[in-house]
Design a protein around this motif. Structure first.
Motif, PDB file in Angstrom:
ATOM      1  N   LEU A 139     -24.891  44.693  52.499  1.00 10.73           N
ATOM      2  CA  LEU A 139     -24.191  45.560  51.890  1.00 10.73           C
ATOM      3  C   LEU A 139     -25.385  46.854  52.480  1.00 10.73           C
ATOM      4  CD1 LEU A 139     -22.086  48.165  52.245  1.00 10.73           C
ATOM      5  CD2 LEU A 139     -22.475  48.228  49.824  1.00 10.73           C
ATOM      6  N   ILE A 140     -26.293  46.498  51.157  1.00 17.53           N
ATOM      7  CA  ILE A 140     -27.771  47.315  51.581  1.00 17.53           C
ATOM      8  C   ILE A 140     -28.282  47.513  52.673  1.00 17.53           C
ATOM      9  CG2 ILE A 140     -29.422  47.874  50.669  1.00 17.53           C
ATOM     10  CD1 ILE A 140     -27.209  48.858  49.089  1.00 17.53           C
ATOM     11  N   ASP A 141     -28.537  46.365  53.339  1.00 18.33           N
ATOM     12  CA  ASP A 141     -28.823  45.793  54.648  1.00 18.33           C
ATOM     13  C   ASP A 141     -29.055  46.726  55.337  1.00 18.33           C
ATOM     14  OD1 ASP A 141     -31.530  44.061  53.154  1.00 18.33           O
ATOM     15  OD2 ASP A 141     -30.077  42.355  53.637  1.00 18.33           O
ATOM     16  N   SER A 142     -28.269  46.517  55.650  1.00 16.81           N
ATOM     17  CA  SER A 142     -26.608  47.646  56.473  1.00 16.81           C
ATOM     18  C   SER A 142     -26.949  48.650  56.645  1.00 16.81           C
ATOM     19  CB  SER A 142     -25.294  46.930  56.634  1.00 16.81           C
ATOM     20  OG  SER A 142     -24.886  45.481  56.625  1.00 16.81           O
ATOM     21  N   ILE A 143     -26.814  49.032  55.685  1.00 16.09           N
ATOM     22  CA  ILE A 143     -27.146  50.977  55.073  1.00 16.09           C
ATOM     23  C   ILE A 143     -28.213  51.063  56.119  1.00 16.09           C
ATOM     24  CG2 ILE A 143     -27.103  52.632  53.647  1.00 16.09           C
ATOM     25  CD1 ILE A 143     -24.662  51.300  51.386  1.00 16.09           C
ATOM     26  N   VAL A 144     -29.183  50.260  54.917  1.00 15.31           N
ATOM     27  CA  VAL A 144     -30.635  50.568  55.503  1.00 15.31           C
ATOM     28  C   VAL A 144     -30.621  50.812  57.428  1.00 15.31           C
ATOM     29  CG1 VAL A 144     -33.318  50.151  55.735  1.00 15.31           C
ATOM     30  CG2 VAL A 144     -31.452  50.008  53.673  1.00 15.31           C
ATOM     31  N   ILE A 145     -29.871  49.697  57.455  1.00 16.55           N
ATOM     32  CA  ILE A 145     -30.225  49.400  59.556  1.00 16.55           C
ATOM     33  C   ILE A 145     -29.796  50.321  59.730  1.00 16.55           C
ATOM     34  CG2 ILE A 145     -29.789  47.617  61.214  1.00 16.55           C
ATOM     35  CD1 ILE A 145     -30.386  45.959  59.487  1.00 16.55           C
ATOM     36  N   LEU A 146     -28.567  50.182  59.245  1.00 18.62           N
ATOM     37  CA  LEU A 146     -27.954  52.023  60.362  1.00 18.62           C
ATOM     38  C   LEU A 146     -28.753  52.971  59.835  1.00 18.62           C
ATOM     39  CD1 LEU A 146     -24.037  51.521  59.275  1.00 18.62           C
ATOM     40  CD2 LEU A 146     -25.449  51.527  61.814  1.00 18.62           C
ATOM     41  N   ALA A 147     -29.242  53.559  58.885  1.00 16.21           N
ATOM     42  CA  ALA A 147     -29.901  54.775  58.896  1.00 16.21           C
ATOM     43  C   ALA A 147     -31.305  54.918  59.632  1.00 16.21           C
ATOM     44  CB  ALA A 147     -30.540  55.006  57.297  1.00 16.21           C
ATOM     45  N   MET A 148     -32.009  53.731  59.423  1.00 17.66           N
ATOM     46  CA  MET A 148     -32.618  53.597  60.734  1.00 17.66           C
ATOM     47  C   MET A 148     -32.365  53.640  62.162  1.00 17.66           C
ATOM     48  SD  MET A 148     -35.719  50.311  59.433  1.00 17.66           S
ATOM     49  CE  MET A 148     -36.154  50.833  57.342  1.00 17.66           C
ATOM     50  N   TYR A 149     -31.186  53.193  62.883  1.00 20.07           N
ATOM     51  CA  TYR A 149     -31.287  53.706  63.666  1.00 20.07           C
ATOM     52  C   TYR A 149     -30.051  54.648  63.514  1.00 20.07           C
ATOM     53  CZ  TYR A 149     -26.682  53.835  67.166  1.00 20.07           C
ATOM     54  OH  TYR A 149     -25.955  53.927  68.193  1.00 20.07           O
ATOM     55  N   PHE A 150     -30.024  55.645  63.065  1.00 26.45           N
ATOM     56  CA  PHE A 150     -29.855  57.171  63.019  1.00 26.45           C
ATOM     57  C   PHE A 150     -30.864  58.051  63.373  1.00 26.45           C
ATOM     58  CE2 PHE A 150     -25.111  55.693  60.971  1.00 26.45           C
ATOM     59  CZ  PHE A 150     -24.561  56.239  62.656  1.00 26.45           C
ATOM     60  N   LEU A 151     -31.825  57.496  62.620  1.00 30.79           N
ATOM     61  CA  LEU A 151     -32.754  58.520  62.343  1.00 30.79           C
ATOM     62  C   LEU A 151     -33.740  58.198  63.794  1.00 30.79           C
ATOM     63  CD1 LEU A 151     -34.850  59.634  60.677  1.00 30.79           C
ATOM     64  CD2 LEU A 151     -35.968  57.850  59.582  1.00 30.79           C
ATOM     65  N   ALA A 152     -33.911  57.055  64.269  1.00 31.97           N
ATOM     66  CA  ALA A 152     -34.656  56.895  65.662  1.00 31.97           C
ATOM     67  C   ALA A 152     -34.413  57.275  66.099  1.00 31.97           C
ATOM     68  CB  ALA A 152     -34.711  55.171  65.548  1.00 31.97           C
ATOM     69  N   ILE A 153     -32.881  58.108  66.299  1.00 29.87           N
ATOM     70  CA  ILE A 153     -32.087  58.857  67.644  1.00 29.87           C
ATOM     71  C   ILE A 153     -32.853  59.882  66.532  1.00 29.87           C
ATOM     72  CG2 ILE A 153     -29.914  59.919  68.632  1.00 29.87           C
ATOM     73  CD1 ILE A 153     -29.438  57.011  68.089  1.00 29.87           C
ATOM     74  N   ALA A 154     -32.640  60.518  65.511  1.00 25.06           N
ATOM     75  CA  ALA A 154     -32.497  62.082  65.139  1.00 25.06           C
ATOM     76  C   ALA A 154     -34.006  62.273  65.459  1.00 25.06           C
ATOM     77  CB  ALA A 154     -32.053  62.161  64.165  1.00 25.06           C
ATOM     78  N   LEU A 155     -34.930  61.901  65.466  1.00 25.14           N
ATOM     79  CA  LEU A 155     -36.018  62.482  65.676  1.00 25.14           C
ATOM     80  C   LEU A 155     -36.659  62.411  66.731  1.00 25.14           C
ATOM     81  CD1 LEU A 155     -37.787  60.437  62.375  1.00 25.14           C
ATOM     82  CD2 LEU A 155     -37.112  62.987  61.934  1.00 25.14           C
ATOM     83  N   PRO A 156     -37.085  62.132  67.450  1.00 24.81           N
ATOM     84  CA  PRO A 156     -37.168  62.217  68.702  1.00 24.81           C
ATOM     85  C   PRO A 156     -35.737  63.372  69.764  1.00 24.81           C
ATOM     86  CG  PRO A 156     -36.780  59.781  69.143  1.00 24.81           C
ATOM     87  CD  PRO A 156     -36.594  60.441  67.274  1.00 24.81           C
ATOM     88  N   LEU A 157     -34.794  63.098  69.418  1.00 26.01           N
ATOM     89  CA  LEU A 157     -34.180  64.399  70.271  1.00 26.01           C
ATOM     90  C   LEU A 157     -34.111  65.603  69.786  1.00 26.01           C
ATOM     91  CD1 LEU A 157     -31.834  63.960  72.181  1.00 26.01           C
ATOM     92  CD2 LEU A 157     -30.049  63.453  69.740  1.00 26.01           C
TER      93      LEU A 157
END
Length: 461
Positions: free
Chosen positions: A174-192
Motif C-alpha cells: 500500500l505504501i509503495d502504491s502511494i509513493v508511486i502515485l505521489a511521484m506520478y502526480f509530482l512528475a506531472i505537476a512540476l513541469p506543468l
C-alpha cells in the motif's frame, strides 16, 4: 490479479466537484495558479485514461500467458502440499490445512470439486479433473489442484489478501502504491506548473500591450518574452502595432496636408466667383473662368493623388505577380512624350519579368518619370537591372540633383524642395509607400547623367 484490481490500486481517484468548479471559472481572473489547476486536472485525466486503456488492453491480450506463468510458479508449491496431504490420513486433513495456513501468507484449504464446478470455466474444470494446476481466470486470485483419488482439490488463495507479519510499514504494498502515485502526480505537476507560469506571464505582458494599443497608445510595444512558442506572437503584435501606427500616422499627415493644400485653390475660386459677378466684359469673364477651371483641375489632381496614396498606404501587404518588363516600359513610353530637347529612354536590362503589383509599380514609375521630366534639362533614362537581392528600377536625369541633406525629406508627403504649379509633394511619397509595401525601399542619389537618380529596389521573393 485482474486489470480492474491493478488499476484500482494504482490510479488516482476522480477529482472532486470543488476542483471542477474552480476549473470552470474565467481563466483570465484565476491567475497562473488557477490555470495550472485547470490544466493539471486535464492532463491527469488524460494520463489516467491512457493508462487505463493501455493497461487494460495489454492485460486482456496477455491474460492467458499471465495465468500460465502464475500456474508454473505455483506448480512446485502444489506438489509439496499434495505430498503432505497424501501422506496424512484423510480424517486429519482439516487439521493439516489449518497447520499449513499458519505457515503460508495466504489460506490453504481443501475445496470440493462440486463447489469448484460453478466458479471455474468448463475448460478450467476439465484441466482440474486431469490433475493440472489451474488458476481461476475471473480474478486470478486462487489456484487449484485435484488430490489424486479424491473428490477434493487443494485451494491456495486469496492472493489479493496476503498479509505479511513483521514487515516495516515502509515496505508494504500500500505504501509503495502511494509513493508511486505521489511521484506520478509530482512528475506531472512540476513541469506543468513551470510551463503554465511562463505562458501566463508572457501572455499577460502581451495582453497588457494589446490593451494599451486598443486604448490609443500606438507607441506601446510588447516586451521580449522568454517562451519560444509565445515569442513569435510578441513579434507579430509589435509588427502589427508598427504597421497600424504607420498607417494612422500617414493618414493623419495626409489629412492635415490635404486640408492645407486645399485652402489656396478654394480661396482663389471664391475670389474668382466674386470677380466673375463683377466682370464687365467677355474677355475678363473668360479669363476668370479659365482660372476657375485651373483650380478645379488642381483639386482633382490633389484628390486623385491623395486617394492613391491612402489606398496603397492602407495595404498591410501587396499581392505580386510576374510583370513583363518590356510591356511595362512600353506602356510608360506611350504615356510620356516629352518635347525636344528632352529625351526619354528605356532599358529593360534583358530582364523578362519581375515579381510586383503591376498597377502599383506602374503608378510609382509614372511619378518618378514625371518628377524627372520636370527637373531634367535634356535627358531622362529609365533602366531595370538585376541585383544580388532582387531588382533595381532607376530613373536618372541630368537636372540639378538633390542635395544630400534633403534626400530623405523628398519622400515625405507634401514635401517639395522647389514649388511646382503641377505638384503637391505626394509623388515621391507614393513611390516610397509602393516600394515598402513590396518589401523593398526607395532611395535617391547621384546620377551618372549629372542630376538625380531615383531608385526602387524590389526583392526577388
Amino acid at each position: 490479479m485482474t486489470a480492474a484490481q491493478w488499476l484500482r490500486q494504482r490510479l488516482p481517484r476522480k477529482p472532486g466537484s470543488a476542483s471542477a468548479g474552480t476549473a470552470r471559472r474565467d481563466p483570465a481572473r484565476q491567475g497562473h495558479f488557477g490555470l495550472f489547476v485547470r490544466y493539471y486536472l486535464i492532463v491527469v485525466l488524460i494520463y489516467a485514461l491512457v493508462v487505463v486503456g493501455g493497461i487494460s488492453a495489454w492485460l486482456s491480450i496477455t491474460a492467458e500467458n499471465s495465468r500460465a506463468y502464475g500456474e508454473a510458479q505455483l506448480r512446485g508449491t502444489h506438489y509439496l502440499i499434495e505430498q503432505r496431504y497424501l501422506g496424512t490420513p484423510r480424517e486429519e486433513w482439516p487439521a493439516l490445512g489449518e497447520e499449513l495456513s499458519e505457515h503460508f501468507a495466504y489460506p490453504v484449504r481443501l475445496a470440493p470439486l462440486a463447489e469448484l464446478r460453478e466458479s471455474l470455466t468448463p475448460r478450467e474444470y476439465e484441466r482440474l479433473q486431469r490433475g493440472e494446476v489451474v488458476m481461476e481466470s475471473e480474478d486470478e486470485a486462487y489456484t487449484y489442484q485435484r488430490l489424486p483419488g479424491s473428490d477434493q482439490a487443494v485451494a491456495l488463495g486469496n492472493f489479493d489478501d496476503v498479509m505479511v507479519q513483521g514487515v516495516p510499514w515502509s515496505d508494504l504494498d500500500l505504501i509503495d502504491s502511494i509513493v508511486i502515485l505521489a511521484m506520478y502526480f509530482l512528475a506531472i505537476a512540476l513541469p506543468l506548473y513551470f510551463l503554465v507560469y511562463r505562458f501566463w506571464r508572457d501572455l499577460r505582458r502581451l495582453r497588457t500591450t494589446a490593451e494599451a494599443l486598443s486604448a490609443g497608445e500606438l507607441d506601446a510595444r510588447a516586451p521580449e518574452v522568454t517562451t519560444r512558442l509565445v515569442n513569435p506572437l510578441g513579434h507579430a503584435l509589435n509588427h502589427m502595432a508598427g504597421q497600424v501606427q504607420q498607417v494612422l500616422e500617414s493618414q493623419r499627415i495626409l489629412a492635415q496636408a490635404v486640408a492645407h493644400e486645399i485652402r489656396t485653390p478654394l480661396a482663389r475660386m471664391r475670389f474668382g466667383l466674386e470677380m466673375l459677378e463683377q466682370a464687365g466684359g467677355d474677355e475678363e469673364r473668360a479669363h476668370l473662368r479659365e482660372g476657375l477651371e485651373t483650380d478645379i483641375q488642381r483639386l482633382e489632381h490633389l484628390a486623385s493623388h491623395s486617394v492613391a496614396y491612402a489606398r496603397i498606404g492602407r495595404m498591410v501587404g501587396i499581392e505580386r505577380a510576374p510583370v513583363p518588363v518590356s510591356a511595362l516600359l512600353a506602356d510608360l513610353a506611350d504615356v510620356f512624350d516629352p518635347e525636344p530637347p528632352l529625351l526619354l529612354s528605356f532599358d529593360s536590362g534583358g530582364i523578362d519579368t519581375l515579381p510586383a503589383h503591376r498597377e502599383a509599380l506602374e503608378l510609382a514609375l509614372r511619378n518618378l518619370i514625371g518628377n524627372a521630366l520636370r527637373h531634367a534639362r535634356t535627358r531622362v533614362a529609365v533602366s531595370v537591372a538585376r541585383t544580388d537581392e532582387g531588382y533595381a528600377l532607376c530613373v536618372d536625369d541630368d537636372g540639378e540633383g538633390v542635395p544630400e541633406a534633403e534626400r530623405e525629406r523628398v519622400f515625405q508627403p507634401f514635401a517639395q524642395l522647389r514649388k511646382h504649379p503641377e505638384g503637391f509633394g505626394l509623388g515621391l511619397a507614393l513611390v516610397r509607400v509602393v516600394a515598402e509595401k513590396h518589401g523593398g525601399r526607395a532611395t535617391v542619389g547621384e546620377s551618372a547623367l549629372g542630376g538625380a537618380r531615383l531608385r526602387i529596389d524590389l526583392p526577388a521573393q
